[in-house]
Design an enzyme around this catalytic site. Structure first.
Site: not given
Ligand code: GLY
Length: 357
Positions: A82, A139
């Protein structure tokens, strides 16, 4: 914007990166401090507002939060895939809007950390626990934009090659025949062979966690915008068709498209993310159906789930972090919901600085 002009100084006073707001207060992430994956959305929101009006209050607040985020480079083992969300939308936005060279360097640093997560067996590793060496998640499609950006910046194609390898694995392994997407797939980290799907943040194994659907929709759209490879656009359109079929009559978004109807559980963040992706798809395809669907989502949020009062610091209500785990927030205001709603509104106004590309 006026509301955030009032509440941004509250965050600065508290010395935190807001994660959510409740009871008239900003609340920091309950996990991992400033290293939590959501930390870039607050400065991103500030950059959206700065881009719209050049009010220095928002620049100052974005950079205050960025100093906390770049401090995480010192403890980089806590960071994960992330770093795309965290640094492209903060430092990368700073460089895009102001040309600040240190911000560019910090964004390239984040891209290098992302490259370090690549497993040549065919995927980018999502998380850091010892038993998660083979985990990849949908994600990550959003985070790939950081790698494409780094290749454009440096002229070195390695970053984009890695993004394309991961995106092709995602095309093959995450998208189901009905156009829905899985959240987590575990691969054998030695061979890259698929081991299993895991349920992740949705209702159950094999169901459709709506935010994951939105990440896939917007993520493949961004992969197409970065590369013009037609297979990414085709994937985005398939995921979009499934998402559109599940928009509720009131324009709000269920947390999981397969959740039982015995209890209402919404995640409006998913609707806001999907609206952003759909508005980009409308530009790419010149098909009005995508704009119509985005408007249904945005109108639902504006009509029913925005708190314009000072009773809470943030804006979008009924955001839910995860179907089964209420610890990170259920039916509350969460900062990345505000970010994507503001990005969608900026797209509709024609003022979006497009921080992802
Ligand atoms: N990327 C983690 C979420 O959407 O919770």
């Amino acid at each position: 914007m006026a509301k955030f002009r009032r509440t941004a100084p509250v965050a600065a006073e508290m010395g935190i990166i807001p994660y959510k707001s409740e009871n008239g207060q900003w609340i920091p992430s309950p996990f991992a401090g400033n290293g939590w994956w959501t930390g870039g959305f607050w400065p991103a929101l500030m950059w959206q507002f700065y881009s719209a009006g050049r009010d220095p209050l928002f620049l100052t607040e974005a950079r205050r939060a960025q100093a906390l985020l770049t401090g995480q480079f010192r403890v980089f083992h806590e960071l994960n895939h992330d770093v795309g969300f965290m640094y492209l939308l903060s430092c990368g936005a700073d460089y895009k809007l102001t040309g600040d060279e240190q911000a560019r360097t910090d964004t390239l640093h984040a891209a290098s950390l992302m490259m370090g997560r690549f497993n040549p067996a065919g995927f980018i590793r999502a998380w850091n626990n010892a038993d998660q060496a083979g985990y990849a998640i949908i994600d990550c499609m959003m985070n790939l934009s950081l790698l494409y950006w780094a290749s454009r910046q440096t002229g070195d194609p390695r970053f984009a090659h890695v993004a394309d390898i991961h995106a092709h694995t995602a095309l093959r392994e995450f998208i189901r025949p009905d156009g829905s997407v899985s959240h987590i797939i575990e691969f054998d980290p030695e061979t890259g062979r698929r081991v299993r799907e895991l349920p992740g943040q949705g209702y159950a194994l094999g169901t459709q966690w709506s935010r994951g659907q939105a990440w896939g929709l917007y993520g493949f759209t961004l992969a197409y915008m970065n590369t013009r490879k037609p297979e990414y656009l085709e994937a985005a359109l398939r995921i979009a068709a499934n998402f559109i079929a599940h928009i509720r009559p009131d324009g709000l978004t269920d947390c999981d498209f397969c959740q039982p109807d015995t209890e209402e559980r919404l995640d409006n963040i998913a609707g806001a993310i999907a609206a952003c992706g759909l508005l980009e798809l409308e530009k790419l395809t010149e098909k009005g159906e995508y704009r119509q669907a985005a408007l249904r989502l945005v109108d639902g949020l504006l009509d029913r789930c925005c708190d314009w009062t000072d009773a809470r610091c943030g804006l979008l209500t009924h955001c839910t972090a995860s179907y089964h785990d209420d610890g990170a927030g259920r039916h509350t205001n969460i900062t990345y919901g505000d970010y994507f709603l503001v990005e969608a509104l900026a797209k509709l106004n024609g003022t979006d600085p497009m921080l992802w590309i």
